[in-house]
Design a protein around this motif. Structure first.
Motif, short mmCIF file in Angstrom:
data_model
loop_
_atom_site.label_atom_id
_atom_site.label_comp_id
_atom_site.label_asym_id
_atom_site.label_seq_id
_atom_site.Cartn_x
_atom_site.Cartn_y
_atom_site.Cartn_z
N ASN A 8 52.29 -39.59 -19.77
CA ASN A 8 51.64 -39.22 -19.26
C ASN A 8 52.88 -38.67 -18.19
OD1 ASN A 8 49.38 -40.47 -20.04
ND2 ASN A 8 49.64 -42.62 -18.81
N GLU A 9 53.72 -38.00 -18.40
CA GLU A 9 54.37 -36.98 -17.57
C GLU A 9 55.24 -37.68 -16.77
OE1 GLU A 9 52.08 -33.93 -16.21
OE2 GLU A 9 51.73 -32.82 -18.63
N LEU A 10 55.14 -39.02 -16.25
CA LEU A 10 55.20 -40.08 -15.34
C LEU A 10 56.36 -41.13 -15.69
CD1 LEU A 10 52.13 -39.57 -12.63
CD2 LEU A 10 53.80 -38.42 -13.44
N THR A 11 56.26 -41.80 -17.56
CA THR A 11 56.80 -42.89 -17.67
C THR A 11 57.32 -42.49 -18.74
OG1 THR A 11 54.53 -44.46 -16.35
CG2 THR A 11 56.21 -45.28 -17.87
N LEU A 12 58.72 -43.55 -18.48
CA LEU A 12 60.03 -43.67 -20.07
C LEU A 12 58.82 -44.82 -20.68
CD1 LEU A 12 61.95 -42.49 -21.38
CD2 LEU A 12 63.36 -44.08 -19.83
N LYS A 13 58.99 -44.32 -22.14
CA LYS A 13 58.62 -45.34 -23.38
C LYS A 13 60.21 -45.38 -24.19
CE LYS A 13 56.04 -46.26 -27.41
NZ LYS A 13 54.01 -46.01 -27.95
N VAL A 14 60.59 -47.10 -23.89
CA VAL A 14 61.26 -47.19 -24.96
C VAL A 14 61.48 -47.83 -26.07
CG1 VAL A 14 64.40 -47.56 -25.01
CG2 VAL A 14 63.61 -46.20 -22.85
#
Length: 233
Positions: A8-14
């Motif tokens: 959603n452009e606002l969260t980094l998923k690692v």
């Protein structure tokens, strides 16, 4: 092994497969999924550089240059997915090639993998922004060099890698630039008698990269306060 994605452009998923570590802006963790909690957080008192001596010198340099960033180390022992964000800022991911460097304002740095060499680098003298004469630099030193940066709003990406065009940008809107070797911008000025009488355009200083410096520049649609000023020797 780590993989970076944006949500959603606002969260980094690692996503972590196996055991690994991650360096991230302190306090940026917002959630995670795993078979039991197999990840832990540790605030770095100094920095991610090698041994104690290197970490201490790196910390001193960042504090002197105004590029100090509170970091935490995330240790992952097994497969997991963790999520990171910072006050609703947009997240931009870049994967560095070996020897490629991203120069980024410390306040815009969200996370990076251990394959990135992290240090402070000085740009030059004569003109300085409200952030100073230094920038944080991360250089690719492996096959898994991810960097995530933050932008106030949807960023603008400019590149002269294929065109050779000259790129210009307001220093207080620039988030980072990426390239091989010495690709730091020149600092151009347009100071005249109009500045003295208060008739300046408001764009008297800017960064410039010509065809000798092939880069990708990421700019946010928001300027930092303070502007840039002429240094007094």
């Amino acid at each position: 092994m780590l993989t970076f994605e944006t949500l959603n452009e606002l969260t980094l998923k690692v996503t972590c497969t196996g055991n690994d570590t991650l360096y991230v802006k302190a306090g940026a963790f917002i959630g995670g999924e795993s078979a039991g909690v197999n990840y832990s957080f540790e605030k770095l008192l100094l920095g991610p550089e090698g041994g104690f001596g290197q970490a201490l010198m790196g910390s001193i340099m960042r504090r002197m240059a105004g590029e100090n960033l509170p970091l935490m180390k995330v240790t992952m022992k097994g497969d997991s997915v963790t999520y990171y964000a910072n006050y609703g800022q947009h997240v931009v991911i870049y994967r560095l090639e070996p020897g490629e460097t991203i120069s980024v304002e410390s306040e815009n740095l969200l996370a990076f993998t251990p394959d990135c060499d992290y240090k402070v680098r000085f740009l030059g003298k004569g003109i300085f922004s409200q952030k100073g004469l230094a920038t944080s630099a991360l250089t690719g030193n492996g096959k898994n060099c991810y960097v995530a940066v933050l932008s106030d709003g949807n960023p603008l990406v400019l590149s002269n890698v294929d065109t050779g065009n000259t790129i210009t940008a307001d220093p207080d809107a620039v988030i980072c630039w990426i390239g091989q070797g010495n690709c730091d911008p020149s600092i151009e000025t347009d100071v005249s008698w109009k500045n003295i009488i208060g008739q300046a355009s408001g764009e008297s200083y800017y960064f410039a990269w010509d065809d000798r410096k092939r880069v990708t520049v990421i700019v946010q649609p928001s300027e930092r306060s303070g502007g840039i000023r002429v240094a007094v020797d």
